[in-house]
Design a protein around this motif. Sequence first.
Motif, PDB file in Angstrom:
ATOM      1  N   ARG A  43       9.778 -13.893  31.333  1.00  0.00           N
ATOM      2  CA  ARG A  43      10.889 -13.941  30.381  1.00  0.00           C
ATOM      3  C   ARG A  43      11.325 -12.511  30.135  1.00  0.00           C
ATOM      4  O   ARG A  43      10.615 -11.585  30.485  1.00  0.00           O
ATOM      5  CB  ARG A  43      10.443 -14.563  29.063  1.00  0.00           C
ATOM      6  CG  ARG A  43       9.775 -15.912  29.170  1.00  0.00           C
ATOM      7  CD  ARG A  43       9.168 -16.303  27.827  1.00  0.00           C
ATOM      8  NE  ARG A  43      10.205 -16.345  26.794  1.00  0.00           N
ATOM      9  CZ  ARG A  43      10.782 -17.468  26.374  1.00  0.00           C
ATOM     10  NH1 ARG A  43      10.424 -18.621  26.903  1.00  0.00           N
ATOM     11  NH2 ARG A  43      11.709 -17.448  25.436  1.00  0.00           N
ATOM     12  N   VAL A  44      12.487 -12.345  29.544  1.00  0.00           N
ATOM     13  CA  VAL A  44      12.902 -10.988  29.202  1.00  0.00           C
ATOM     14  C   VAL A  44      12.186 -10.592  27.909  1.00  0.00           C
ATOM     15  O   VAL A  44      12.370 -11.228  26.879  1.00  0.00           O
ATOM     16  CB  VAL A  44      14.423 -10.910  29.004  1.00  0.00           C
ATOM     17  CG1 VAL A  44      14.838  -9.486  28.629  1.00  0.00           C
ATOM     18  CG2 VAL A  44      15.134 -11.355  30.273  1.00  0.00           C
ATOM     19  N   VAL A  45      11.337  -9.566  27.961  1.00  0.00           N
ATOM     20  CA  VAL A  45      10.601  -9.183  26.751  1.00  0.00           C
ATOM     21  C   VAL A  45      11.216  -7.984  26.039  1.00  0.00           C
ATOM     22  O   VAL A  45      10.945  -7.760  24.869  1.00  0.00           O
ATOM     23  CB  VAL A  45       9.104  -8.872  27.028  1.00  0.00           C
ATOM     24  CG1 VAL A  45       8.345 -10.156  27.211  1.00  0.00           C
ATOM     25  CG2 VAL A  45       8.940  -7.936  28.202  1.00  0.00           C
ATOM     26  N   ALA A  46      11.998  -7.197  26.749  1.00  0.00           N
ATOM     27  CA  ALA A  46      12.624  -6.062  26.075  1.00  0.00           C
ATOM     28  C   ALA A  46      13.871  -5.647  26.830  1.00  0.00           C
ATOM     29  O   ALA A  46      13.996  -5.893  28.037  1.00  0.00           O
ATOM     30  CB  ALA A  46      11.647  -4.883  26.005  1.00  0.00           C
ATOM     31  N   ARG A  47      14.795  -5.065  26.102  1.00  0.00           N
ATOM     32  CA  ARG A  47      16.032  -4.614  26.720  1.00  0.00           C
ATOM     33  C   ARG A  47      16.332  -3.225  26.171  1.00  0.00           C
ATOM     34  O   ARG A  47      16.474  -3.047  24.964  1.00  0.00           O
ATOM     35  CB  ARG A  47      17.140  -5.596  26.351  1.00  0.00           C
ATOM     36  CG  ARG A  47      18.439  -5.312  27.029  1.00  0.00           C
ATOM     37  CD  ARG A  47      19.358  -6.530  26.941  1.00  0.00           C
ATOM     38  NE  ARG A  47      20.552  -6.246  27.732  1.00  0.00           N
ATOM     39  CZ  ARG A  47      21.388  -7.166  28.184  1.00  0.00           C
ATOM     40  NH1 ARG A  47      21.170  -8.433  27.917  1.00  0.00           N
ATOM     41  NH2 ARG A  47      22.443  -6.827  28.900  1.00  0.00           N
ATOM     42  N   PHE A  48      16.362  -2.225  27.048  1.00  0.00           N
ATOM     43  CA  PHE A  48      16.596  -0.849  26.624  1.00  0.00           C
ATOM     44  C   PHE A  48      17.967  -0.386  27.092  1.00  0.00           C
ATOM     45  O   PHE A  48      18.363  -0.679  28.222  1.00  0.00           O
ATOM     46  CB  PHE A  48      15.544   0.092  27.230  1.00  0.00           C
ATOM     47  CG  PHE A  48      14.161  -0.164  26.735  1.00  0.00           C
ATOM     48  CD1 PHE A  48      13.693   0.430  25.570  1.00  0.00           C
ATOM     49  CD2 PHE A  48      13.314  -1.021  27.433  1.00  0.00           C
ATOM     50  CE1 PHE A  48      12.405   0.186  25.127  1.00  0.00           C
ATOM     51  CE2 PHE A  48      12.030  -1.268  26.988  1.00  0.00           C
ATOM     52  CZ  PHE A  48      11.568  -0.668  25.826  1.00  0.00           C
ATOM     53  N   SER A  49      18.646   0.387  26.224  1.00  0.00           N
ATOM     54  CA  SER A  49      19.857   1.062  26.683  1.00  0.00           C
ATOM     55  C   SER A  49      19.493   2.506  26.977  1.00  0.00           C
ATOM     56  O   SER A  49      18.760   3.127  26.212  1.00  0.00           O
ATOM     57  CB  SER A  49      20.916   1.055  25.587  1.00  0.00           C
ATOM     58  OG  SER A  49      21.431  -0.237  25.453  1.00  0.00           O
ATOM     59  N   VAL A  50      19.976   2.993  28.082  1.00  0.00           N
ATOM     60  CA  VAL A  50      19.756   4.400  28.393  1.00  0.00           C
ATOM     61  C   VAL A  50      21.083   5.099  28.137  1.00  0.00           C
ATOM     62  O   VAL A  50      22.054   4.883  28.851  1.00  0.00           O
ATOM     63  CB  VAL A  50      19.318   4.601  29.851  1.00  0.00           C
ATOM     64  CG1 VAL A  50      18.917   6.053  30.088  1.00  0.00           C
ATOM     65  CG2 VAL A  50      18.170   3.671  30.195  1.00  0.00           C
ATOM     66  N   GLU A  51      21.113   5.908  27.065  1.00  0.00           N
ATOM     67  CA  GLU A  51      22.391   6.478  26.635  1.00  0.00           C
ATOM     68  C   GLU A  51      22.680   7.817  27.288  1.00  0.00           C
ATOM     69  O   GLU A  51      23.820   8.283  27.283  1.00  0.00           O
ATOM     70  CB  GLU A  51      22.416   6.650  25.114  1.00  0.00           C
ATOM     71  CG  GLU A  51      22.034   5.407  24.318  1.00  0.00           C
ATOM     72  CD  GLU A  51      23.101   4.328  24.383  1.00  0.00           C
ATOM     73  OE1 GLU A  51      24.158   4.581  25.014  1.00  0.00           O
ATOM     74  OE2 GLU A  51      22.883   3.224  23.841  1.00  0.00           O
ATOM     75  N   ALA A  52      21.666   8.470  27.841  1.00  0.00           N
ATOM     76  CA  ALA A  52      21.842   9.835  28.350  1.00  0.00           C
ATOM     77  C   ALA A  52      23.031   9.912  29.300  1.00  0.00           C
ATOM     78  O   ALA A  52      23.216   9.027  30.144  1.00  0.00           O
ATOM     79  CB  ALA A  52      20.575  10.290  29.070  1.00  0.00           C
ATOM     80  N   PRO A  53      23.900  10.928  29.137  1.00  0.00           N
ATOM     81  CA  PRO A  53      25.065  11.053  30.012  1.00  0.00           C
ATOM     82  C   PRO A  53      24.650  11.427  31.432  1.00  0.00           C
ATOM     83  O   PRO A  53      23.593  12.014  31.654  1.00  0.00           O
ATOM     84  CB  PRO A  53      25.872  12.182  29.372  1.00  0.00           C
ATOM     85  CG  PRO A  53      24.864  12.991  28.616  1.00  0.00           C
ATOM     86  CD  PRO A  53      23.794  12.043  28.182  1.00  0.00           C
ATOM     87  N   ARG A  54      25.477  11.037  32.396  1.00  0.00           N
ATOM     88  CA  ARG A  54      25.206  11.378  33.785  1.00  0.00           C
ATOM     89  C   ARG A  54      26.019  12.611  34.160  1.00  0.00           C
ATOM     90  O   ARG A  54      27.114  12.796  33.607  1.00  0.00           O
ATOM     91  CB  ARG A  54      25.576  10.221  34.708  1.00  0.00           C
ATOM     92  CG  ARG A  54      24.776   8.968  34.438  1.00  0.00           C
ATOM     93  CD  ARG A  54      25.154   7.901  35.461  1.00  0.00           C
ATOM     94  NE  ARG A  54      24.347   6.700  35.315  1.00  0.00           N
ATOM     95  CZ  ARG A  54      24.687   5.653  34.583  1.00  0.00           C
ATOM     96  NH1 ARG A  54      25.805   5.659  33.910  1.00  0.00           N
ATOM     97  NH2 ARG A  54      23.906   4.600  34.521  1.00  0.00           N
TER      98      ARG A  54
END
Lengths: 256, 259
Positions: free
Chosen positions: A215-226
């Motif tokens: 199952r999906v246990v966590a969802r992270f956003s990676v905000e760092a600019p490219r």
Amino acid sequence: MTLELQDIYKSFPAESGGEVLEVLGGISAGLERGRFVSLIGPSGCGKTTLLRIIAGLEPASRGRVLLGGQPLSGPSRRVGLVFQQYALMPWRTTLGNIEMGLEMAGQGREERRAAAREYVEAFGLAGFENSYPHQLSGGMQQRVAIARTLILQPELVLMDEPFGSLDSQTRNALQEFLLSVWRQRQDTIVFVTHNVDEAVFLSDEVLVLSRRPARVVARFSVEAPRPRDRTSRASNQVRREILSVLKEQQEQVGLV
Amino acid sequence: MKMLRRWWLPLAILLAWQGLCSLEVFPPYKLPSPLAILAGLVDLEARGMPPGQRLHWHLFYSLLRVAIGFTSAALIAVPLGLLLGASSSLRRLISPLIELLRPVPPLAWIPISILWFGIGLPSAGFIIFLGAFFPIVLNTITGVTSVSPVLVEAALTLGASRREVVKKVLLPGALPNIFTGLRIGLGIGWMTLVAAEFTGVKSGYGLGYMIMTARDIQRPEAIMAGMVVIGLTGLLIDGLVRLLQRRLVPWQRSRANDA
């Protein structure tokens, strides 16, 4: 929402006296157009199975996959898949492999050749147009495979550990290459990997799956600019969080 | 120089053979000398065996029989092999039939085929067909089943229909094995032909028939000259198929050369 996974279950029938293998235990997630999302999870947790279900190569036991609001059933040109083992046709040259999908779509020879040539140029394959896959390095073969998928302009691009069998330098170079291509095209990408560094370097979002049944246990956003610094504090912070969720999952099975 | 290194042993044997024959160690009516065989070869073409029926016509008729039998075998066996390779349920249905018929030597079919078709081209073609058919069909099946399923899946995600999967993945993927089958089939067809011609031909032409005639009139050098022609022709045909293979299977060049 471009892609919607609605409560997807998958189990495989028991093999001679064994138990039914429950691989996916109700996966729900939504994905917006133009996002780069990575799927990560303990090994053997069913990441590849999920990708194969989205690609239509495997039916789900329960649940639905919607693309642009329409349910998907069976493989379709709308969804592209890049395999870990490249899966190039050994009897086709670089050009022949890249234009294969256009050929199936009934495009004329001149037209598809011209289109394939553009990709050869953009993907740094010039000079190898007429080489067979076995004459190319692993990194080049994977670039051919990616070109073959992207030339069809799919609404969704699935990648199954595409850089998993490359050495780390080639791997880094191809990650950067993939990002540069993606920046121009804004494809919607679902990228399966077991490499946290890779997921954090590439993605807008990282979905962490649990052990089986997944199952999906966590969802992270990676905000760092490219372009991202692989060793920045922000990257390290996200990496630490993902790793701790993964570790929890593994401790539950008693692997650590 | 390179030729010499490769061929020195057959050459040495030929020389020793000629020497022993010149010293009359072997009676010439049992083992003619290489030079006598060469003379016999010239005579087969110049005068014919039996006189008037010259070598190149014998060769022509033999090649014609093989061409008819082999071509019809390939035209049926390759598509059938593709079909059986692609469908496991069809394979389960047909395989027992193939396994049952395959061990019967083609030559054992000669009496029944004469009964069915009489002596002549159809009967010889049928025997060669049987000899060539099984190796081609079995190798084609092996070729198809050895194509990696990932390639089929890749084609499906690129939008291939089932038909296109067969045409653009299974067929090219099986091509190296198909060629192996064609080469074996042609070899067996050629061997079967000569034996089939021993039992009789209607036209009065054929390498096997020519050799049997030479035996009837006790001409060992003509018999052996006929054997040389059969051997060299077989070699030449195989070489042509290999050339074709190298053209059609260029991605396998290195491996094709080893075979």
